[in-house]
Design a protein around this motif. Structure first.
Motif, PDB file in Angstrom:
ATOM      1  N   SER A  24      22.640  30.765  -2.970  1.00  0.00           N
ATOM      2  CA  SER A  24      23.428  30.037  -3.678  1.00  0.00           C
ATOM      3  C   SER A  24      23.036  28.271  -4.074  1.00  0.00           C
ATOM      4  O   SER A  24      23.421  28.356  -5.091  1.00  0.00           O
ATOM      5  N   SER A  25      21.958  28.556  -2.967  1.00  0.00           N
ATOM      6  CA  SER A  25      21.998  26.237  -3.596  1.00  0.00           C
ATOM      7  C   SER A  25      21.033  26.472  -2.736  1.00  0.00           C
ATOM      8  O   SER A  25      21.103  26.667  -1.867  1.00  0.00           O
ATOM      9  N   VAL A  26      20.645  25.613  -3.492  1.00  0.00           N
ATOM     10  CA  VAL A  26      19.417  24.649  -2.645  1.00  0.00           C
ATOM     11  C   VAL A  26      19.231  22.846  -2.164  1.00  0.00           C
ATOM     12  O   VAL A  26      19.727  22.532  -3.497  1.00  0.00           O
ATOM     13  N   MET A  27      18.960  22.591  -1.327  1.00  0.00           N
ATOM     14  CA  MET A  27      18.213  20.988  -1.396  1.00  0.00           C
ATOM     15  C   MET A  27      17.079  20.649  -2.205  1.00  0.00           C
ATOM     16  O   MET A  27      16.136  20.647  -1.046  1.00  0.00           O
ATOM     17  N   TYR A  28      16.734  20.651  -2.588  1.00  0.00           N
ATOM     18  CA  TYR A  28      15.113  20.441  -3.017  1.00  0.00           C
ATOM     19  C   TYR A  28      15.423  18.484  -2.939  1.00  0.00           C
ATOM     20  O   TYR A  28      15.083  17.418  -2.843  1.00  0.00           O
ATOM     21  N   ASP A  29      13.947  18.521  -2.045  1.00  0.00           N
ATOM     22  CA  ASP A  29      13.423  17.024  -1.194  1.00  0.00           C
ATOM     23  C   ASP A  29      12.330  16.579  -1.296  1.00  0.00           C
ATOM     24  O   ASP A  29      11.495  17.123  -0.876  1.00  0.00           O
ATOM     25  N   ALA A  30      11.889  15.896  -2.725  1.00  0.00           N
ATOM     26  CA  ALA A  30      10.999  15.179  -2.659  1.00  0.00           C
ATOM     27  C   ALA A  30      11.075  13.794  -2.859  1.00  0.00           C
ATOM     28  O   ALA A  30      10.855  12.623  -3.149  1.00  0.00           O
ATOM     29  N   ALA A  31      11.407  13.403  -1.439  1.00  0.00           N
ATOM     30  CA  ALA A  31      12.223  11.665  -1.954  1.00  0.00           C
ATOM     31  C   ALA A  31      10.727  10.905  -0.884  1.00  0.00           C
ATOM     32  O   ALA A  31      10.622  10.149  -0.943  1.00  0.00           O
ATOM     33  N   ARG A  32      10.367  11.752  -0.315  1.00  0.00           N
ATOM     34  CA  ARG A  32       8.967  11.386   0.386  1.00  0.00           C
ATOM     35  C   ARG A  32       7.948  10.917  -1.314  1.00  0.00           C
ATOM     36  O   ARG A  32       7.776   9.870  -0.429  1.00  0.00           O
ATOM     37  N   LEU A  33       7.978  11.053  -1.843  1.00  0.00           N
ATOM     38  CA  LEU A  33       7.301  11.071  -2.905  1.00  0.00           C
ATOM     39  C   LEU A  33       7.450   9.489  -4.059  1.00  0.00           C
ATOM     40  O   LEU A  33       8.963   8.862  -3.348  1.00  0.00           O
ATOM     41  N   PRO A  34       6.903   8.761  -4.651  1.00  0.00           N
ATOM     42  CA  PRO A  34       7.400   7.670  -5.230  1.00  0.00           C
ATOM     43  C   PRO A  34       8.244   7.850  -6.677  1.00  0.00           C
ATOM     44  O   PRO A  34       8.376   9.542  -6.352  1.00  0.00           O
ATOM     45  N   TYR A  35       9.417   7.382  -7.332  1.00  0.00           N
ATOM     46  CA  TYR A  35      10.238   7.692  -8.207  1.00  0.00           C
ATOM     47  C   TYR A  35       9.686   8.248  -8.764  1.00  0.00           C
ATOM     48  O   TYR A  35      10.532   9.557  -9.075  1.00  0.00           O
TER      49      TYR A  35
ATOM     50  N   VAL B  40      33.081  26.911   4.215  1.00  0.00           N
ATOM     51  CA  VAL B  40      32.009  26.197   4.508  1.00  0.00           C
ATOM     52  C   VAL B  40      30.889  26.430   3.999  1.00  0.00           C
ATOM     53  O   VAL B  40      30.250  27.732   3.682  1.00  0.00           O
ATOM     54  N   VAL B  41      29.862  25.664   3.903  1.00  0.00           N
ATOM     55  CA  VAL B  41      29.012  26.009   3.576  1.00  0.00           C
ATOM     56  C   VAL B  41      27.550  25.966   5.087  1.00  0.00           C
ATOM     57  O   VAL B  41      27.555  25.482   5.185  1.00  0.00           O
ATOM     58  N   LEU B  42      27.130  27.353   5.053  1.00  0.00           N
ATOM     59  CA  LEU B  42      26.185  27.470   6.244  1.00  0.00           C
ATOM     60  C   LEU B  42      25.126  26.765   5.689  1.00  0.00           C
ATOM     61  O   LEU B  42      24.395  27.577   4.733  1.00  0.00           O
ATOM     62  N   GLN B  43      23.793  26.341   6.740  1.00  0.00           N
ATOM     63  CA  GLN B  43      22.541  25.904   5.562  1.00  0.00           C
ATOM     64  C   GLN B  43      21.508  26.005   6.781  1.00  0.00           C
ATOM     65  O   GLN B  43      21.360  25.839   8.185  1.00  0.00           O
ATOM     66  N   VAL B  44      20.720  26.236   6.020  1.00  0.00           N
ATOM     67  CA  VAL B  44      19.136  26.438   6.828  1.00  0.00           C
ATOM     68  C   VAL B  44      18.063  25.279   6.112  1.00  0.00           C
ATOM     69  O   VAL B  44      17.631  25.592   4.625  1.00  0.00           O
ATOM     70  N   SER B  45      17.532  24.831   7.270  1.00  0.00           N
ATOM     71  CA  SER B  45      16.695  23.665   6.920  1.00  0.00           C
ATOM     72  C   SER B  45      15.341  24.496   6.736  1.00  0.00           C
ATOM     73  O   SER B  45      15.368  25.851   7.425  1.00  0.00           O
ATOM     74  N   GLU B  46      14.134  23.736   5.752  1.00  0.00           N
ATOM     75  CA  GLU B  46      12.591  23.918   5.383  1.00  0.00           C
ATOM     76  C   GLU B  46      12.296  23.619   7.684  1.00  0.00           C
ATOM     77  O   GLU B  46      11.277  25.046   7.342  1.00  0.00           O
ATOM     78  N   ASN B  47      12.172  23.040   8.392  1.00  0.00           N
ATOM     79  CA  ASN B  47      12.054  22.946   9.565  1.00  0.00           C
ATOM     80  C   ASN B  47      12.588  24.004  10.164  1.00  0.00           C
ATOM     81  O   ASN B  47      12.431  24.609  11.381  1.00  0.00           O
TER      82      ASN B  47
ATOM     83  N   HIS C 108      16.158  20.803   2.883  1.00  0.00           N
ATOM     84  CA  HIS C 108      15.802  19.708   2.537  1.00  0.00           C
ATOM     85  C   HIS C 108      14.116  21.217   2.534  1.00  0.00           C
ATOM     86  O   HIS C 108      13.305  20.628   3.308  1.00  0.00           O
ATOM     87  N   VAL C 109      14.082  21.317   1.291  1.00  0.00           N
ATOM     88  CA  VAL C 109      13.077  22.296   0.537  1.00  0.00           C
ATOM     89  C   VAL C 109      12.381  21.288   0.411  1.00  0.00           C
ATOM     90  O   VAL C 109      12.481  20.827  -0.908  1.00  0.00           O
ATOM     91  N   GLN C 110      10.766  20.876   0.140  1.00  0.00           N
ATOM     92  CA  GLN C 110       9.994  20.651   0.076  1.00  0.00           C
ATOM     93  C   GLN C 110       8.757  21.739  -0.243  1.00  0.00           C
ATOM     94  O   GLN C 110       7.879  21.356  -1.078  1.00  0.00           O
ATOM     95  N   SER C 111       8.500  22.471   0.319  1.00  0.00           N
ATOM     96  CA  SER C 111       7.674  23.784  -0.306  1.00  0.00           C
ATOM     97  C   SER C 111       8.416  24.465  -1.051  1.00  0.00           C
ATOM     98  O   SER C 111       8.929  24.918  -1.445  1.00  0.00           O
TER      99      SER C 111
ATOM    100  N   ARG D 136      11.336  29.418  -3.527  1.00  0.00           N
ATOM    101  CA  ARG D 136      11.715  31.191  -4.684  1.00  0.00           C
ATOM    102  C   ARG D 136      12.248  32.003  -3.924  1.00  0.00           C
ATOM    103  O   ARG D 136      12.320  33.319  -4.529  1.00  0.00           O
ATOM    104  N   GLN D 137      12.246  31.643  -2.502  1.00  0.00           N
ATOM    105  CA  GLN D 137      12.836  32.814  -1.487  1.00  0.00           C
ATOM    106  C   GLN D 137      14.354  32.927  -2.019  1.00  0.00           C
ATOM    107  O   GLN D 137      15.044  33.356  -1.611  1.00  0.00           O
ATOM    108  N   ALA D 138      14.485  31.360  -2.267  1.00  0.00           N
ATOM    109  CA  ALA D 138      15.821  31.421  -2.020  1.00  0.00           C
ATOM    110  C   ALA D 138      16.869  32.503  -3.137  1.00  0.00           C
ATOM    111  O   ALA D 138      17.995  33.478  -2.234  1.00  0.00           O
ATOM    112  N   PRO D 139      16.780  33.136  -4.012  1.00  0.00           N
ATOM    113  CA  PRO D 139      17.872  34.079  -4.832  1.00  0.00           C
ATOM    114  C   PRO D 139      17.489  35.010  -3.844  1.00  0.00           C
ATOM    115  O   PRO D 139      19.119  35.568  -3.843  1.00  0.00           O
ATOM    116  N   ASP D 140      16.819  35.335  -3.520  1.00  0.00           N
ATOM    117  CA  ASP D 140      16.739  36.770  -3.440  1.00  0.00           C
ATOM    118  C   ASP D 140      17.256  37.087  -1.483  1.00  0.00           C
ATOM    119  O   ASP D 140      17.680  38.182  -1.003  1.00  0.00           O
TER     120      ASP D 140
END
Length: 290
Positions: free
Chosen positions: A101-112, A45-52, A85-88, A93-97
């Motif tokens: 082991s993974s991130v979802m980078y969320d820039a979907a709010r921006l134009p393509y 299983v994957v435990l996810q912590v969102s920016e929210n 859902h990381v936007q910051s 940059r805090q993720a590795p420490d």
């Protein structure tokens, strides 16, 4: 056991044409429930912590992350940590420490073009740190109280050609696709566009991720996995299970004040829902996998 790698779990699932369940956690009770449910199901299983969720915890990532690491290392099944859902860029940059082991980078709010450029930079940095990275293209909607787009609105669905170019241009390891699900749904009435999912699966060389899965009926989830979804994100379903159980407990016991009593009931309800969803994702067609 040692922390698992999200990328390795996804790679194995893709090879088996199955999916990994990824559950968003907000409290220690969420973490314990997800691990307990996965152990009962005998599934990674994957435990996810969102920016929210980080914002809810006074903007501090480490307290919840450290709890998740401790629970994962003591689990009887492989458990990976994913920053969702990381936007910051500062949070990224805090993720590795922090043990992710993974991130979802969320820039979907921006134009393509902006999404592509920001995600390319994030992917380059993430890969240099050994992180597996997921991104989003299309508008899944429902985050932060925003309504979903109309099904026919521009950008409401992920275009296969643009998605192929986006993956090639960013170098991401997985893509969250908009095929009809919506974040934060409390009813299971979402109808997935399985034809579009099939085209996306054929067009893209990376695993596909389904966000907003709490609003998808069981048969829709089974069909999504059969159609190429390899990671299934679930959040609201756990909150609904916890809240419902606590509400029922307090309604029957208005004199109760010991939070351990009702939090334990909520935790058990979430663990049961985790076990149920993992069971759904293990099905092939309408037949449970032996």
């Amino acid at each position: 056991m040692p922390l698992a790698s999200t990328g390795e779990l996804i790679t194995r699932a893709a090879a088996a044409r199955s999916a990994v369940a990824a559950f968003n956690v907000i409290t220690l009770e969420h973490i314990e429930a997800v691990v307990a449910g996965a152990e009962t199901a005998g599934s990674p299983v994957v435990l996810q912590v969102s920016e929210n969720a980080v914002k809810f915890r006074y903007g501090r990532l480490l307290p919840l992350a450290r709890a998740a690491v401790a629970a994962a290392e003591r689990a009887a099944v492989p458990v990976a940590l994913h920053l969702d859902h990381v936007q910051s860029d500062d949070l990224l940059r805090q993720a590795p420490d922090a043990g992710f082991s993974s991130v979802m980078y969320d820039a979907a709010r921006l134009p393509y073009a902006g999404n592509l450029a920001a995600t390319r930079a994030a992917a380059d940095w993430a890969h240099a740190q050994g992180l597996w990275i997921e991104a989003e293209l299309g508008e899944i909607g429902g985050k932060d109280g925003r309504p979903p787009l109309d099904a026919h609105a521009p950008g409401a669905r992920t275009d296969p050609v643009r998605a192929r170019d986006f993956v090639a241009g960013t170098g991401v390891d997985a893509l969250a696709v908009a095929v009809g699900s919506v974040h934060a749904m409390t009813t299971r009435t979402a109808v997935l566009d399985l034809g579009l999912l099939k085209r996306l699966s054929a067009a893209l060389p990376v695993p596909l991720v389904l966000h907003g899965s709490s609003g998808v009926p069981d048969d829709g989830l089974v069909a999504a996995v059969g159609g190429g979804i390899t990671k299934v994100n679930v959040g609201t379903a756990l909150n609904a299970a916890m809240t419902g159980a606590i509400r029922e407990f307090l309604a029957a016991r208005p004199e109760a004040v010991d939070s351990r009593q009702y939090l334990s009931v909520g935790r058990e309800a979430m663990a049961s829902e985790v076990r149920r969803i993992i069971g759904v994702l293990s099905r092939t067609g309408d037949r449970p996998v032996p």
